[in-house]
Design a protein around this motif. Structure first.
Motif, PDB file in Angstrom:
ATOM      1  N   THR A 130       0.669  -1.161   0.183  1.00 52.94           N
ATOM      2  CA  THR A 130       0.045  -0.170   0.034  1.00 52.94           C
ATOM      3  C   THR A 130       1.011   1.430  -0.002  1.00 52.94           C
ATOM      4  O   THR A 130       0.697   2.458  -0.624  1.00 52.94           O
ATOM      5  N   ARG A 131       1.757   1.306   0.835  1.00 53.46           N
ATOM      6  CA  ARG A 131       2.823   2.304   0.795  1.00 53.46           C
ATOM      7  C   ARG A 131       3.490   2.778  -0.569  1.00 53.46           C
ATOM      8  O   ARG A 131       3.743   3.783  -0.972  1.00 53.46           O
ATOM      9  N   SER A 132       3.881   1.531  -1.236  1.00 55.55           N
ATOM     10  CA  SER A 132       4.779   1.727  -2.357  1.00 55.55           C
ATOM     11  C   SER A 132       3.612   2.160  -3.562  1.00 55.55           C
ATOM     12  O   SER A 132       3.976   2.763  -4.465  1.00 55.55           O
ATOM     13  N   LEU A 133       2.409   1.688  -3.608  1.00 56.29           N
ATOM     14  CA  LEU A 133       1.500   2.255  -4.622  1.00 56.29           C
ATOM     15  C   LEU A 133       0.908   3.656  -4.197  1.00 56.29           C
ATOM     16  O   LEU A 133       0.259   4.302  -5.037  1.00 56.29           O
ATOM     17  N   GLY A 134       1.432   4.125  -3.027  1.00 60.12           N
ATOM     18  CA  GLY A 134       0.963   5.624  -2.852  1.00 60.12           C
ATOM     19  C   GLY A 134      -0.565   5.698  -2.288  1.00 60.12           C
ATOM     20  O   GLY A 134      -1.222   6.664  -2.404  1.00 60.12           O
ATOM     21  N   LEU A 135      -1.206   4.494  -1.802  1.00 56.89           N
ATOM     22  CA  LEU A 135      -2.467   4.526  -1.592  1.00 56.89           C
ATOM     23  C   LEU A 135      -2.763   4.546   0.101  1.00 56.89           C
ATOM     24  O   LEU A 135      -3.818   4.655   0.553  1.00 56.89           O
ATOM     25  N   TYR A 136      -1.440   4.496   0.796  1.00 59.63           N
ATOM     26  CA  TYR A 136      -1.781   4.722   2.193  1.00 59.63           C
ATOM     27  C   TYR A 136      -2.393   5.888   2.700  1.00 59.63           C
ATOM     28  O   TYR A 136      -2.366   6.955   2.285  1.00 59.63           O
ATOM     29  N   THR A 138      -5.804   6.378   2.477  1.00 57.97           N
ATOM     30  CA  THR A 138      -6.826   6.621   1.632  1.00 57.97           C
ATOM     31  C   THR A 138      -7.879   5.452   1.738  1.00 57.97           C
ATOM     32  O   THR A 138      -7.392   4.378   2.100  1.00 57.97           O
TER      33      THR A 138
END
Length: 277
Positions: A130-136, A138
């Motif tokens: 999630t952090r790597s996808l930039g979704l943290y 949200t």
């Protein structure tokens, strides 16, 4: 002997039903009554004492806080997640139940095996992904894990359900020139209505109460869901028991309404999916 046993069953079955009704209802009644008390009443009066007056100030205090934001977030996440779960699981169940291909049984077994994977084992990799996808932090950070963890049981229920659809309907559709997609859309999806309702209601109730992923993958109040609302109010009003139970009551009422409406569909869908032949 038969008459005596019949009379005994007529007495014991209603008695057991009333006992179970009391076991399941009294805790909720206690929560509602306590949420209508003042903080002073909870410390001075006995635990099971009725409130001296109907104090709705606790509910006003909760609603004036972030409760409506949490409710909106939960509704959005659950609606999107359940829609994706139903869409993916119905198509996967149709392929596993009616299409013949290599490793069909192995793939079905692998999916069902996902039901025994402990949720906490996935927390660290899901958090890092999630952090790597930039979704943290949200709402979309919750949808992926919710769908992934709900698919095994959903595919299992719907696969067993679709195996019971008469093969003659499929053969008639093939003679009319329908392909797999048309057969699925026109025959299997409509006939699987009870199973789909079961999957939707079951997952909606389970995800409504989900706490771990919501706690790990979100941090700001603007994107938190209802289970975190209960946790936050408990931390903020650590000694204000009536306010805490007002949050619990408001968070539980939607579940009670949905389950009261759909409990027959859940039972019928589970029973239909568990029978073969």
């Amino acid at each position: 002997m038969a008459k005596s046993s019949f009379k005994l069953s007529r007495i014991t079955i209603p008695a057991l039903g009333l006992f179970w009704l009391a076991v399941t209802t009294l805790p909720f009644i206690f929560v509602v009554f306590t949420s209508l008390k003042t903080q002073e009443e909870t410390y001075v009066n006995p635990v099971w004492a009725l409130p001296e007056s109907l104090n709705f100030g606790n509910y006003v205090q909760v609603i004036q806080g972030n409760y409506l934001t949490y409710l909106r977030n939960s509704t959005f996440v659950i609606v999107v997640s359940v829609a994706l779960i139903v869409s993916v699981s119905t198509m996967a169940a149709y392929a596993l139940a009616r299409l013949k291909f290599r490793f069909n049984a192995a793939l079905f077994g692998l999916i069902v095996a996902g039901m025994i994977v402990p949720l906490h084992v996935t927390l660290v990799p899901v958090y890092l992904m999630t952090r790597s996808l930039g979704l943290y932090d949200t709402l979309f950070a919750l949808i992926g894990p919710y769908v992934a963890t709900s698919l095994p049981v959903s595919v299992f229920i719907l696969t067993e359900f679709m195996r019971q659809v008469p093969r003659e309907l499929e053969e008639a559709a093939l003679l009319d020139g329908c392909g797999p997609f048309k057969i699925f859309a026109r025959i299997f999806f409509p006939l699987s209505g009870p199973g789909i309702s079961t999957v939707a209601i079951y997952n909606g109730i389970m995800l409504w109460n989900e706490f771990v992923f919501a706690y790990v993958l979100t941090s700001s109040p603007a994107v938190r869901t209802l289970p975190l609302a209960v946790w936050e109010f408990q931390g903020r009003y650590a000694a204000d028991i009536p306010t805490i139970l007002a949050v619990v009551t408001l968070s539980t009422l939607p579940l009670i309404v949905v389950y009261a409406i759909g409990q027959e569909k859940i039972v019928n869908g589970m029973m239909a999916g568990s029978l073969k032949g």
